[in-house]
Design an enzyme around this catalytic site. Structure first.
Site, mmCIF file in Angstrom:
data_model
loop_
_atom_site.group_PDB
_atom_site.id
_atom_site.type_symbol
_atom_site.label_atom_id
_atom_site.label_comp_id
_atom_site.label_asym_id
_atom_site.label_seq_id
_atom_site.Cartn_x
_atom_site.Cartn_y
_atom_site.Cartn_z
ATOM 1 N N LEU A 137 0.808 -1.216 0.000
ATOM 2 C CA LEU A 137 0.000 0.000 0.000
ATOM 3 C C LEU A 137 0.842 1.266 0.000
ATOM 4 O O LEU A 137 0.401 2.314 -0.490
ATOM 5 C CB LEU A 137 -0.930 0.009 1.224
ATOM 6 C CG LEU A 137 -1.923 -1.149 1.324
ATOM 7 C CD1 LEU A 137 -2.717 -1.056 2.618
ATOM 8 C CD2 LEU A 137 -2.868 -1.140 0.126
ATOM 9 N N GLY A 143 8.963 2.563 7.522
ATOM 10 C CA GLY A 143 8.227 1.314 7.397
ATOM 11 C C GLY A 143 7.508 1.184 6.071
ATOM 12 O O GLY A 143 7.433 2.128 5.284
ATOM 13 N N LYS A 176 1.975 -3.161 8.873
ATOM 14 C CA LYS A 176 3.109 -2.261 8.661
ATOM 15 C C LYS A 176 4.375 -2.907 9.204
ATOM 16 O O LYS A 176 4.456 -3.225 10.393
ATOM 17 C CB LYS A 176 2.889 -0.916 9.352
ATOM 18 C CG LYS A 176 4.039 0.060 9.129
ATOM 19 C CD LYS A 176 3.740 1.428 9.725
ATOM 20 C CE LYS A 176 4.855 2.417 9.441
ATOM 21 N NZ LYS A 176 4.545 3.765 9.983
ATOM 22 N N ASP A 316 2.443 15.204 12.506
ATOM 23 C CA ASP A 316 2.643 14.903 11.082
ATOM 24 C C ASP A 316 1.302 14.810 10.357
ATOM 25 O O ASP A 316 1.083 13.909 9.544
ATOM 26 C CB ASP A 316 3.428 13.601 10.923
ATOM 27 C CG ASP A 316 4.013 13.438 9.518
ATOM 28 O OD1 ASP A 316 4.138 14.458 8.805
ATOM 29 O OD2 ASP A 316 4.324 12.297 9.127
#
Length: 340
Positions: A137, A143, A176, A316
């Protein structure tokens, strides 16, 4: 004015009561009637009432808590009597800090040292063999994320290319993989702060923050649904032994960045139906676009506000980290840079 000056200097009023004095007399009579109608309690009576209430509460409290209730109650009574002591003020200030501030430090400490570790033990049952990796994805410095499916014994083998059945789609998750780096994770890193240095610490921060969010239903509704983490125990099927993996429920593979860049269609018409529930072509296009943008920002700001209420600063927030679901929800993802 002259009569008032003579009266102030001790002279007798020419007519027995000068006009200024008469006005003052009427004023003070009205004030006296008001005080009679609305009696003002004395400070001593307030302090006595407070102490009486404290005694009742202390007698009803469990025996181990009675001394503490008496001490705190005495501090409150002394403040009510306008005669506080420095130790009493210090105790009341500390009590307010522990119970009245937001985010609450006492709740945060309980979550970090007790609730969080217990929740991780209960949700620590994931293994690499429980998942089949499918499409990649996205990825970055810290990561790489994948679409995956949770495996059931009845599945047999799940192809990474063939379409999934409706039932298998319900078992999709987002995995992840935290990138490995030489820095590793410092000892007692999370206890001394959550400012990460390197990929491994970023993964530790994200796991901690997502777990904290998952334990708060009010905040959880505005963020991606976190399920837990695991460390790969074998090297096979895309997993490398020793790597850390984080798990979320699969809710969408589209972000606000995809919508803005035109990957979903023309912005903002591409998500108008999702955000507003319908497409009203009778309205001017400018109003429709403004309504879509307002709906998106309203959800983002609500999510940020709830995170701040929990004591988390994301640091973020950007379109790439805002998931857009088919239900018209905008959810915050990627807590690797967050701190609390």
């Amino acid at each position: 004015m002259r009569s008032l000056q003579q009266h102030q200097q001790g002279a007798k009023c020419p007519a027995g009561l000068c006009a200024p004095c008469a006005r003052y007399a009427v004023h003070y009579k009205s004030r006296a009637r008001w005080h009679q109608a609305v009696p003002i309690p004395e400070v001593a009576n307030i302090a006595t009432s407070v102490q009486t209430i404290v005694d009742v509460i202390a007698s009803a409290a469990p025996a181990p808590l009675q001394p503490a209730v008496q001490v705190i109650g005495g501090d409150i009574a002394s403040v009510a009597a306008l005669s506080p002591t420095m130790p009493g003020l210090a105790r009341l200030t500390g009590l307010w800090y522990l119970l009245g501030t937001k985010p609450n430090p006492l709740v945060g400490a309980l979550d970090f040292y007790f609730i969080g570790p217990a929740a991780r033990k209960l949700n620590g049952g994931f293994k690499a063999r429980d998942f089949v990796l499918r499409d990649k994805l996205g990825g970055g410095n810290f990561g790489v994320t994948f679409e995956a499916v949770r495996v059931k014994e009845s599945d047999g083998s799940i192809s990474t290319r063939k379409p999934l059945t409706p039932e298998q789609k319900q078992r999709r998750v987002v995995l992840k993989r935290v990138n490995l780096d030489k820095a590793g994770v410092r000892a007692s890193f999370l206890k001394t702060g959550t400012m990460a240095k390197g990929a491994a610490e970023s993964g530790a921060v994200e796991a901690y923050m997502c777990g904290k969010v998952a334990r708060n239903p009010v905040v959880q509704s505005k963020c991606a649904a976190y399920l837990g983490q695991f460390e790969a125990d074998d090297t096979a099927n895309g997993f490398q032994k020793g790597t850390q993996w984080l798990v979320w429920r699969f809710e969408s593979d589209s972000t606000l960045a995809d919508a803005l860049s035109g990957n979903l269609g023309s912005w903002p018409e591409d998500i108008e139906g999702l955000m507003l529930g319908k497409v009203d072509e009778s309205k001017p296009i400018e109003k429709r676009e403004a309504a879509v943008i307002k709906a998106v920002l309203k959800q983002v700001l609500a999510g940020v506000r709830r995170l701040h209420g929990l004591g988390i600063v994301h640091r973020d927030i950007k379109p790439e980290n805002l998931l857009v679901t088919v239900n018209g929800e905008v959810k915050i993802i990627d807590f690797g840079a967050a701190c609390d």
